[in-house]
Design an enzyme around this catalytic site. Structure first.
Site, mmCIF file in Angstrom:
data_model
loop_
_atom_site.group_PDB
_atom_site.id
_atom_site.type_symbol
_atom_site.label_atom_id
_atom_site.label_comp_id
_atom_site.label_asym_id
_atom_site.label_seq_id
_atom_site.Cartn_x
_atom_site.Cartn_y
_atom_site.Cartn_z
ATOM 1 N N SER A 1 -2.112 -11.161 13.865
ATOM 2 C CA SER A 1 -2.835 -9.902 13.722
ATOM 3 C C SER A 1 -2.231 -8.831 14.634
ATOM 4 O O SER A 1 -1.024 -8.612 14.609
ATOM 5 C CB SER A 1 -4.325 -10.134 14.003
ATOM 6 N N HIS B 1 -1.576 -9.555 8.609
ATOM 7 C CA HIS B 1 -2.585 -9.290 7.582
ATOM 8 C C HIS B 1 -3.065 -7.849 7.713
ATOM 9 O O HIS B 1 -2.666 -7.125 8.624
ATOM 10 C CB HIS B 1 -3.755 -10.280 7.671
#
Length: 253
Positions: A82, A105
């Site tokens: 992330s 993501h």
């Protein structure tokens, strides 16, 4: 070289008291700012093992590292997921442990309200995700379409795949570590090399080293018997016992 640990969640400065209270590891913009101030332009290493956290705290950390005057060597020690995978991109060089994982993501956020609030939230989070995609595109040189598909799918990469994609530059230890899968008596290469050095130094033949060693043991035993016999004989006659004078080498190697 000073080492900055990006270990645990990436949190806003206003939330650090909670992690301090429980004694949990974390990284915050203030921690990084203080570290860089102390480093004072020296080359640094950033070791990352983090599942991510606050996008805006991570963005601030990324900017500070990217603007730092010294060389920034990033090492992914465990996980860079992330926003931690964005902090990773601030490195002048990025290396991964063979067991490391990288995850990319879309940004996420919590929201409540009516449809207008959610429409606004969608625009905000879409803009943030687009910014993240731009950073991945710049690092990898791949198309925005390809990176967007990877981000939409929440993609996980091992070290080899992360290097292939272009997210990391190199994999650690690949030249010095040999991987072994064995349940038998496997002699590692260092021990074999050491034993070879001993045999070469003592001129022990590789074809039959055991015979050579046994021959040397017999020679040592024979010399010991000579010394003992001489000592007994000369002691009884009052003479000085035979001295070895370094001639006896008690090691078969």
């Amino acid at each position: 070289m000073k080492v900055l640990l990006i270990n645990g969640p990436v949190v806003d400065d206003s939330d650090t008291w909670f992690y301090d209270y429980w004694g949990d590891p974390y990284v915050s913009p203030k921690k990084v700012r203080d570290f860089l101030s102390e480093a004072n332009g020296e080359d640094i290493q950033v070791s990352i093992n983090s599942g991510g956290g606050s996008v805006f705290a991570g963005s601030e950390i990324y900017t500070m590292l990217k603007s730092y005057s010294g060389h920034v060597d990033v090492v992914i020690a465990g996980l860079a997921a992330s926003i931690a995978s964005v902090i990773m991109l601030a490195g002048d060089s990025i290396k991964a442990s063979p067991m490391a994982q990288v995850m990319i993501h879309n940004a996420t956020m919590g929201e409540y309200g009516d449809y207008r609030d959610f429409e606004h939230a969608s625009v905000v989070i879409g803009g943030v995700s687009q910014s993240l995609i731009g950073l991945y595109v710049n690092k990898t040189g791949r198309s925005e379409e390809e990176i967007r598909k990877l981000v939409d799918a929440e993609s996980w990469f091992g070290a080899e795949k992360a290097k292939e994609i272009g997210l990391v530059d190199d994999i650690l230890f690949t030249e010095s570590v040999s991987l072994i899968a064995s349940v038998g008596n496997y002699a590692d290469k260092e021990k074999i090399a050491r034993f070879k050095e001993i045999m070469d130094r003592e001129n022990i033949e590789v074809d039959n080293p055991v015979a050579t060693i046994l021959e040397r043991i017999d020679s040592i035993e024979h010399r010991l018997h000579q010394i003992v016999d001489s000592a007994v004989s000369k002691t009884t006659s009052g003479e000085q016992p035979l001295e070895d004078n370094g001639a006896l080498n008690t090691s078969p190697f």
